[in-house]
Design a protein around this motif. Structure first.
Motif: not given
Ligand SMILES: Nc1ncnc2c1ncn2[C@@H]1O[C@H](COP(=O)(O)OP(=O)(O)OP(=O)(O)O)[C@@H](O)[C@H]1O
Ligand SMILES: [Mg+2]
Lengths: 284, 134
Positions: B1-22, B66-69
């Protein structure tokens, strides 16, 4: 803060007309008066009034900075100017330039009149620069505040605008929901819908969620509360815009929408509402 | 299994929930998911992101493509350093809520994805990992 000397104040007073003409000429040369948002006459009035107020402020205010009562009228004038510029859609730079553009004729004047005393000239240029910079800062700050007010008002308008309650038929209201149903907005939606049901005596309300991208447990909770409130008022409720992918997700989430009539689209919901009212649409 | 790309984002406030969904919607598209699978993943993320804000006192979302086969997948990890969950079995019961929710967020999210892991203990914070394959 360096003080403006009596000699400088005399120079300003005597050359007020010349200053004003030069300033107006610079402004129109830079195209400000040709903008259709603000006419030459209006701009001319503003420059004349500002120059007048500024000279009076400088005469009464001494070297104590523009925060004092002597500068009160100037500050009030700039606040009003910022507000009107913000409403007209100018940016903060354009607004502050109104003040900064007086520097060229003003400095030229002092150079000409005080040139015989270089030390005094340097000191007075510094003093007047400080005053104009403070006034410019005050303008930018008031502009920012006005801008925020304008934006807040627009957002509030948007909030109401994007939650219209539409009368589709006698006794049938539709409520298209658009965007994310955060709690604040849902509250507004619910209140205006309930209000309209009372006003129109509607029997059926259709809540259309075609414009809602995600239905999670919080959105569902808001919908369920709204439906319950509508029923308590003696009306029926249909939820439309339940697309296949949303329907599947609702099932997996484990949400219980039993007892709530749902339809894939608004047209189906309207047809059902009409049928319930004993009406049907036929080709003529 | 390969990780093609990865990243991270903050989930602190109500608005972040909207941003996370997007953000998750976009990742799901990049991952090649069909509309139904996108919707499921976004909805699960919405639940976990809101729990992170409401109960966890805010945290972060890590994502991995992720990539797996031949298949590709999207993994999301929601982590916070909040109070943690004392009884995870209870929390994973349909309809159980310590607040005023429907108590369907965690269990619903589990049903919406292919893999689900919950790690939580009082004083240790909470970590929920979900993965969906195409
Ligand atoms: N990140 C977290 N930190 C601490 N407690 C949590 C966390 N996530 C969930 N919980 C606990 O688990 C319970 C169940 O969560 P779940 O998301 O299933 O339901 P809910 O959030 O209460 O309601 P909803 O149906 O609206 O999601 C919560 O009430 C809370 O007590
Ligand atoms: Mg939840």
């Amino acid at each position: 803060m360096a003080e403006l000397r009596q000699r400088t104040l005399d120079v300003l007073g005597k050359n007020q007309k010349w200053l004003l003409d030069e300033w107006n000429r610079d402004l129109s040369g830079s195209g400000v008066g040709n903008d259709n948002r603000i006419g030459k006459d209006e701009l001319g009035q503003q420059t004349a009034e500002f120059l007048d107020l500024m000279i009076r402020g400088a005469t009464q205010g001494g070297g104590t900075g523009i925060g004092t009562a002597a500068w009160g009228d100037v500050r009030a004038f700039l606040e009003a100017l910022s507000r009107s510029r913000a409403l007209q859609g100018f940016d903060s730079l354009q607004t502050a330039n109104f003040i900064f553009s007086i520097k060229r004729p003003l400095f030229a004047l002092l150079q000409r009149e005080l040139g015989d005393e270089p030390a005094l000239l340097a000191e007075q240029l510094w003093a007047i620069s400080e005053i104009l910079d403070s006034l410019g800062m005050h303008t930018v700050n008031s502009f920012q505040k006005s801008r925020e007010d304008v934006i807040r008002r627009q957002q509030e308008e948007l909030l109401e605008l994007s939650t219209p309650v539409i009368k589709l038929w006698d006794g049938v209201l539709a409520l298209p929901m658009i965007g994310t149903l955060d709690s604040q907005r849902t509250q507004v939606v619910m209140e205006s819908l309930l209000q309209r049901i009372v006003e129109t005596g509607a029997e059926i309300a259709i809540i259309d969620i075609t414009g809602v991208p995600t239905v999670d447990t919080l959105v569902a909770q808001h919908l369920l509360k709204t439906v319950t409130a509508i029923r308590l008022m003696g009306a029926d409720c249909i939820i439309s815009g339940v697309r296949p992918q949303i329907a599947q997700t609702i099932v997996h989430l484990g949400l219980d929408l039993q007892g709530i009539v749902t339809k894939a689209n608004l047209a189906d919901a309207l047809a059902m509402a009409l049928r319930r009212n004993g009406l049907s649409v036929v080709k003529g | 299994m390969n990780v093609r790309t990865h990243g991270s984002m903050p989930v602190r406030r109500e608005q972040d929930v909207v941003l996370a969904r997007q953000a998750v919607r976009k990742l799901a598209v990049d991952c090649g998911m069909r509309l139904v699978d996108q919707t499921k993943m976004v909805t699960a993320a919405s639940e976990l992101a809101r729990n992170t804000v409401v109960y966890g006192g805010g945290g972060d979302m890590d994502w991995e493509l992720l990539e797996d086969g031949a298949r590709t997948g999207l993994r999301l990890v929601f982590r916070d350093e909040g109070p943690g969950i004392a009884d995870t079995a209870l929390a994973m019961t349909d309809g159980w809520t310590s607040g005023s929710g429907l108590g369907l967020g965690l269990t619903g999210a589990r049903r919406l994805v292919s893999e689900f892991e919950l790690d939580s203990a009082p004083g240790k914070g909470t970590r929920v990992s979900i993965t969906r394959w195409t």
